[in-house]
Design a protein around this motif. Structure first.
Motif, PDB file in Angstrom:
ATOM      1  N   SER A 117       3.236  20.580   2.225  1.00 58.20           N
ATOM      2  CA  SER A 117       2.153  21.295   1.155  1.00 58.20           C
ATOM      3  C   SER A 117       0.946  20.519   1.162  1.00 58.20           C
ATOM      4  CB  SER A 117       2.819  20.998   0.086  1.00 58.20           C
ATOM      5  OG  SER A 117       4.295  21.264   0.179  1.00 58.20           O
ATOM      6  N   ASP A 118       0.049  21.230   0.874  1.00 57.56           N
ATOM      7  CA  ASP A 118      -1.468  20.695   0.734  1.00 57.56           C
ATOM      8  C   ASP A 118      -1.425  20.140  -0.559  1.00 57.56           C
ATOM      9  OD1 ASP A 118      -2.617  21.244   3.201  1.00 57.56           O
ATOM     10  OD2 ASP A 118      -3.372  23.153   2.712  1.00 57.56           O
ATOM     11  N   LEU A 119      -1.913  19.048  -0.918  1.00 56.37           N
ATOM     12  CA  LEU A 119      -2.235  18.372  -2.375  1.00 56.37           C
ATOM     13  C   LEU A 119      -3.366  19.457  -2.933  1.00 56.37           C
ATOM     14  CD1 LEU A 119      -2.306  14.581  -1.930  1.00 56.37           C
ATOM     15  CD2 LEU A 119      -0.380  16.074  -2.382  1.00 56.37           C
ATOM     16  N   GLN A 120      -2.943  19.505  -4.266  1.00 55.12           N
ATOM     17  CA  GLN A 120      -4.032  20.191  -5.082  1.00 55.12           C
ATOM     18  C   GLN A 120      -5.570  19.505  -4.719  1.00 55.12           C
ATOM     19  OE1 GLN A 120      -2.691  20.349  -9.097  1.00 55.12           O
ATOM     20  NE2 GLN A 120      -2.353  22.679  -8.677  1.00 55.12           N
ATOM     21  N   GLU A 121      -5.626  18.381  -4.673  1.00 58.31           N
ATOM     22  CA  GLU A 121      -6.731  17.539  -4.496  1.00 58.31           C
ATOM     23  C   GLU A 121      -6.457  16.370  -3.614  1.00 58.31           C
ATOM     24  OE1 GLU A 121      -8.418  15.518  -7.796  1.00 58.31           O
ATOM     25  OE2 GLU A 121      -9.895  16.926  -8.077  1.00 58.31           O
ATOM     26  N   PRO A 122      -7.466  16.146  -2.623  1.00 55.10           N
ATOM     27  CA  PRO A 122      -7.556  14.987  -1.834  1.00 55.10           C
ATOM     28  C   PRO A 122      -7.254  13.808  -2.788  1.00 55.10           C
ATOM     29  CG  PRO A 122      -9.375  16.165  -1.132  1.00 55.10           C
ATOM     30  CD  PRO A 122      -9.019  16.980  -2.513  1.00 55.10           C
ATOM     31  N   ILE A 123      -6.554  12.639  -2.356  1.00 51.29           N
ATOM     32  CA  ILE A 123      -6.531  11.548  -3.075  1.00 51.29           C
ATOM     33  C   ILE A 123      -6.668  10.234  -2.073  1.00 51.29           C
ATOM     34  CG2 ILE A 123      -4.620   9.846  -3.947  1.00 51.29           C
ATOM     35  CD1 ILE A 123      -3.344  12.398  -5.027  1.00 51.29           C
ATOM     36  N   ALA A 124      -7.461   9.577  -2.387  1.00 48.87           N
ATOM     37  CA  ALA A 124      -8.203   8.335  -1.539  1.00 48.87           C
ATOM     38  C   ALA A 124      -7.188   7.279  -1.659  1.00 48.87           C
ATOM     39  CB  ALA A 124      -9.413   8.005  -1.915  1.00 48.87           C
ATOM     40  N   LEU A 125      -7.035   6.525  -0.439  1.00 42.98           N
ATOM     41  CA  LEU A 125      -6.522   4.940  -0.497  1.00 42.98           C
ATOM     42  C   LEU A 125      -7.527   4.282  -0.578  1.00 42.98           C
ATOM     43  CD1 LEU A 125      -4.479   5.507   2.786  1.00 42.98           C
ATOM     44  CD2 LEU A 125      -3.500   5.190   0.583  1.00 42.98           C
ATOM     45  N   ARG A 126      -6.895   3.100  -1.807  1.00 46.32           N
ATOM     46  CA  ARG A 126      -7.788   2.140  -2.131  1.00 46.32           C
ATOM     47  C   ARG A 126      -8.773   1.407  -0.989  1.00 46.32           C
ATOM     48  NH1 ARG A 126      -3.028  -1.296  -4.449  1.00 46.32           N
ATOM     49  NH2 ARG A 126      -2.081  -1.690  -2.659  1.00 46.32           N
ATOM     50  N   PRO A 127     -10.138   1.356  -1.144  1.00 48.33           N
ATOM     51  CA  PRO A 127     -10.694   0.402   0.045  1.00 48.33           C
ATOM     52  C   PRO A 127     -10.999  -0.963  -0.941  1.00 48.33           C
ATOM     53  CG  PRO A 127     -12.292   2.026  -1.040  1.00 48.33           C
ATOM     54  CD  PRO A 127     -10.668   2.363  -1.676  1.00 48.33           C
ATOM     55  N   THR A 128     -10.951  -0.778  -2.263  1.00 50.00           N
ATOM     56  CA  THR A 128     -11.034  -2.012  -3.320  1.00 50.00           C
ATOM     57  C   THR A 128     -10.631  -1.368  -4.467  1.00 50.00           C
ATOM     58  OG1 THR A 128     -12.332  -3.705  -4.217  1.00 50.00           O
ATOM     59  CG2 THR A 128     -13.383  -1.694  -3.316  1.00 50.00           C
ATOM     60  N   SER A 129     -10.387  -2.082  -5.616  1.00 43.53           N
ATOM     61  CA  SER A 129      -9.630  -1.418  -6.633  1.00 43.53           C
ATOM     62  C   SER A 129     -10.577  -1.378  -8.011  1.00 43.53           C
ATOM     63  CB  SER A 129      -8.266  -2.109  -7.099  1.00 43.53           C
ATOM     64  OG  SER A 129      -7.531  -1.837  -5.806  1.00 43.53           O
ATOM     65  N   GLU A 130     -11.992  -1.553  -7.852  1.00 46.52           N
ATOM     66  CA  GLU A 130     -12.673  -1.618  -9.101  1.00 46.52           C
ATOM     67  C   GLU A 130     -12.334  -0.421  -9.963  1.00 46.52           C
ATOM     68  OE1 GLU A 130     -13.802  -2.784  -6.358  1.00 46.52           O
ATOM     69  OE2 GLU A 130     -14.434  -4.937  -6.858  1.00 46.52           O
ATOM     70  N   THR A 131     -12.546   0.762  -9.080  1.00 45.87           N
ATOM     71  CA  THR A 131     -12.445   2.270  -9.968  1.00 45.87           C
ATOM     72  C   THR A 131     -10.775   2.400 -10.317  1.00 45.87           C
ATOM     73  OG1 THR A 131     -11.941   3.313  -7.864  1.00 45.87           O
ATOM     74  CG2 THR A 131     -14.335   3.107  -8.451  1.00 45.87           C
ATOM     75  N   ILE A 132     -10.025   1.574  -9.630  1.00 50.25           N
ATOM     76  CA  ILE A 132      -8.500   1.775 -10.361  1.00 50.25           C
ATOM     77  C   ILE A 132      -8.348   1.106 -11.543  1.00 50.25           C
ATOM     78  CG2 ILE A 132      -6.163   1.509  -9.490  1.00 50.25           C
ATOM     79  CD1 ILE A 132      -6.917   2.085  -6.656  1.00 50.25           C
ATOM     80  N   ILE A 133      -8.866  -0.207 -11.508  1.00 44.79           N
ATOM     81  CA  ILE A 133      -8.521  -1.133 -12.421  1.00 44.79           C
ATOM     82  C   ILE A 133      -9.271  -1.034 -13.754  1.00 44.79           C
ATOM     83  CG2 ILE A 133      -8.306  -3.631 -12.951  1.00 44.79           C
ATOM     84  CD1 ILE A 133      -7.692  -4.071  -9.947  1.00 44.79           C
ATOM     85  N   TYR A 134     -10.497  -0.691 -13.626  1.00 44.14           N
ATOM     86  CA  TYR A 134     -11.515  -0.800 -14.721  1.00 44.14           C
ATOM     87  C   TYR A 134     -11.269   0.332 -15.705  1.00 44.14           C
ATOM     88  CZ  TYR A 134     -13.618  -4.265 -11.809  1.00 44.14           C
ATOM     89  OH  TYR A 134     -13.840  -5.597 -11.116  1.00 44.14           O
ATOM     90  N   PRO A 135     -10.740   1.584 -15.465  1.00 45.20           N
ATOM     91  CA  PRO A 135     -10.230   2.479 -16.448  1.00 45.20           C
ATOM     92  C   PRO A 135      -9.053   1.783 -17.235  1.00 45.20           C
ATOM     93  CG  PRO A 135     -10.622   3.521 -14.478  1.00 45.20           C
ATOM     94  CD  PRO A 135     -10.868   2.133 -13.840  1.00 45.20           C
TER      95      PRO A 135
END
Lengths: 536, 536
Positions: free
Chosen positions: B133-151
């Protein structure tokens, strides 16, 4: 609607609610009294909601904006670090070495396994693009690493002197499951260790397979204070390609559901055949190696929380806790508060120097009562209270999180008393969990008794034929009949759970079957006691 | 053709060659003498090939069938574990707690950062499918985690008492680079730690940013015996969004190339503005937090190998080695071989009990000479020889891998002698590396001297204006002129390297500039000494 579906809805609602609000400390009024804005916890009454609430309120996890992915906050990851340390020192003594293998699998390699073994394909996440460019070929994220590691084994092994090979890795894996996600228990990414070993003989491989099972049991029993059943998986539940799978199963007393807590697979020669992993034996004959693989994941944290928690919060088993001890000073007007705080810091340092993970909370913003509830919610195993009278008498009060018992200790004897308390608390938590587990594990011999005990939120031990058809029937029949039962008993206080039950395992420790025992489901000759119930 | 492109070709050829053949021990003839089927190593003559060969021959890594991904075998991962232990105990003392954040980033969150900061998008690997199945939206693998951690930070922080927050994670990250992959140094998946911290004041944040830099320098100098230059990145090389980036840079003496060895970024309020991470200060005013992020990766292993290795193999610095000591018994006809072997095992156990990572090789299949070369190739820091005469005299011979020096030790004094040898060897390796590094770091003041020193495989210290235009010119001009130089000097013995050079860092420790010093490139007023050279 099955209980699982009901749970999904509850959880989805939870997720929506919990994703947004900030996880702050509860509000306090002017007197410092806690105003509880949190949901009331009710473990017995609504277990799925209790769990979803408690993993967040206790500060273990935080929901994330990708479904099935959770943030493991320091208090959760700290438990994992303690599990890692426990496991890692023990597997290294067994001669296992850690390594790291890529997280990507090529389509071709994965397909090779898939064609033969019918493994993980439906759950595999595929990388198809980098930046704006399409990759030439999609690349899979590891759901497990047999297909990544065994081609390397082929290169590393040529003669019998290259054996055994024992490697392990601590890593993340991805299984894009479609069933409802559940923190720690069923997540799309999780952390685990996966051990992969190869031997010259089956005897050696099987011996290790059982040793690892015993090590997994020890992680649960000796570190997490959770009782497990050591068993073998039925045919239908065996790892794809394995000769057999050993498992430790936990039964969560509150709902009688079982969790597959860790597995040790004897792969036999399936993968060595598939990947041509051969060695020359002492007579210069080519032989296929004998293999095992074994894994334990962050799921273990979920099992621990489910087993021990209460309506005040989580209870982290003391040997596994990120923080084992909190020291709280009880300030009063006119008391030597600064000296008490200094003493608290000094005692903390002494505990730390003696390998006990302690911290002090001498903050004046909150009253002691607020702090007590807060650290109870967070499951800190031991609270040390230091009030003016204690200070005067060069003593402290030690309070256990699991049962609230208090004892005094002089400052001098603190280390030994805390160590003793840790051991006693571990022991008592294990015994309590075992008693509760045993109360939810009923020996039965007929199908009706089986369905009755499911209704009572129990798993069962029952004489079983081990037939593959019978295994399937247990699933379908329990699903259908539980719905019928739920319909006819809808006025009861505690709603009957629905959903299919299954073979959890065939316990390794077996009572002898009665003469002429027959299968509880199909009535054929029983060959063993099986363990049955609903599972996560 | 630039030197980088030349290196790509060499490496690609290497990969093709090395991916298939088995990594076996070298063949031996009937007498047990080693027949060397391996490529001759020539570190000075052909450094890229030396490196590509040695990481495989020494058993550190194995090539994998996905380009840019490598298997870290136990001896490589063991170095990483020692780096982890060194770092982890020290950051925990600084109050940093480990946690784990998901490896996936949603497109929306990543885009938010991208629009503002122009970060990693070209290198991001995208998951677009699960199963069929195609995902509804593509999801990125972390190149680094600023955008994951700061929220999450936004949720965790409300008042000044929630600060500072200091978390770290040990994890894998993915950067789907298109430049040529190079084991450890430039890989599409790598392991690292990433620390993320938030403070109420800039002063605290900046202090930590520098503390971490010093810790990174300590990992290199005190654990890996590699000298580093502590510096600040130029504007053009600063982490996207950071106020500034601190770096430790290693210069590889053999080719004068620099490696960015670890970075500590002072992010200021860029991300707190982007993710609205606010706290109420003591006057109940909303303030943005001040942040840092800092990372050190498995690249550090590559730097270590490049720095210390020789034509016999790798040399693992003794404090960081997975195995620090090998004990080899020298069997002779008529000698008490069994007793010697038993003694070797006994001494091994004593060493292990004293925290020294030792093992014995008493295997009779290979002669001692074969074993000596084998463990020299593998870079085991210390070899202990136990022959018949040693046995009789209750002694052993200690041989250092780095310089081959031998010394005797009685069995009684072994622990203290090995500990002493580890420290001396570490010290000598560091001093040797520092001397070699300093010989390849030249102070210059004109462009011509700069180009000359690049030709001599050196990095440079030069007076610099710090202008952004000048920074760009250094890159383009050095690229063009090095090609011209290479053309005119093609008859020389050692071919001139080509490829652009750049600002490596502005060293924190600065000599004072001479009166009226001008920029070596553009002739404007110099404001600092910069460090310049080619880099990996």
């Amino acid at each position: 609607m099955s209980s699982e579906i009901k749970e999904v809805k509850v959880i989805q609602q939870q997720q929506k609610k919990e994703r947004k609000p900030k996880q702050k400390a509860p509000k306090v009024d002017k007197e410092g009294t806690k105003i509880d804005t949190r949901k009331r916890l009710d473990k017995e009454g609504n277990f799925p909601e209790w769990y979803s609430q408690i993993v967040v309120q206790s500060g273990l996890i935080e929901y994330y904006d990708i479904s099935g992915c959770y943030i493991l906050k320091p208090s959760a990851y700290g438990i994992w670090e303690n599990i890692q340390h426990f496991m890692d020192t023990r597997i290294k003594k067994m001669g296992v070495e850690n390594a790291y293998f890529p997280c990507f699998v090529s389509q071709a390699t994965l397909k090779k396994e898939e064609d033969e073994l019918n493994g993980f394909t439906p759950e595999v996440a595929w990388v198809t693009k980098s930046g704006q460019s399409d990759l030439q070929e999609p690349i899979a994220l590891r759901p497990t690493s047999e297909t990544i590691i065994y081609p390397a084994f082929k290169n590393w092994i040529s003669g019998h002197r290259d054996l055994p090979i024992k490697v392990n890795q601590w890593c993340n894996v991805v299984r894009w499951e479609f069933s409802h996600p559940y923190p720690f228990i069923r997540t799309r990414e999780f952390l685990w260790q996966e051990g992969h070993t190869a031997f010259a003989t089956q005897i050696e491989a099987e011996k290790e397979c059982h040793q690892i099972l015993e090590l997994y049991a020890s992680v649960y029993e000796d570190l997490l204070a959770v009782p497990v059943i050591r068993g073998k998986k039925s045919k239908g539940e065996t790892f794809p390609g394995a000769y057999y799978s050993l498992t430790v199963e936990c039964i969560i007393p509150t709902n009688g559901r079982s969790v597959q807590a860790a597995t040790s697979h004897h792969l036999g020669q399936t993968f060595s055949k598939l990947f041509q992993i051969e060695f020359e034996d002492e007579d210069n004959k080519k032989q296929l190696v004998w293999q095992n693989s074994w894994g334990l994941s962050t799921r273990s944290i979920g099992v621990t929380i489910m087993t021990h928690g209460d309506n005040k919060g989580i209870i982290v088993p003391p040997r596994a806790a990120q923080k084992q001890v909190v020291i709280i000073t009880l300030h009063h007007k006119g008391s030597p508060n600064d000296e008490m705080d200094a003493k608290a810091e000094e005692l903390t340092q002494i505990l730390l120097d003696n390998g006990i993970r302690a911290f002090a909370d001498t903050n004046e913003m909150h009253k002691p009562g607020w702090k007590f509830s807060e650290y109870e919610m967070r499951g800190i195993p031991i609270r040390i209270e230091l009030g003016p009278r204690d200070y005067e008498g060069k003593k402290v009060v030690i309070v256990r999180r699991d049962n609230g018992t208090k004892s005094e200790s002089t400052w001098e004897d603190l280390i030994q008393n805390i160590k003793k308390t840790i051991d006693e608390m571990h022991h008592d938590m294990y015994e309590k969990a075992l008693k509760a587990r045993d109360a939810h594990l009923i020996k039965i011999s007929t199908w009706n008794e089986f369905m009755d005990s499911l209704d009572k939120r129990c798993s069962c031990l029952a004489p079983w034929c081990e037939g593959e058809e019978c295994e399937k029937s247990i699933k379908t029949r329990s699903a259908t009949e539980s719905i019928e039962r739920a319909k006819s008993q809808s006025d009861k206080e505690q709603a009957i759970l629905t959903g299919s039950a299954k073979v959890l395992c065939i316990p390794l420790k077996q009572d002898s079957l009665p003469e002429g025992a027959v299968c509880f489901q199909c009535g054929k000759k029983a060959t063993t006691y099986g363990c049955f119930g609903r599972s996560y």
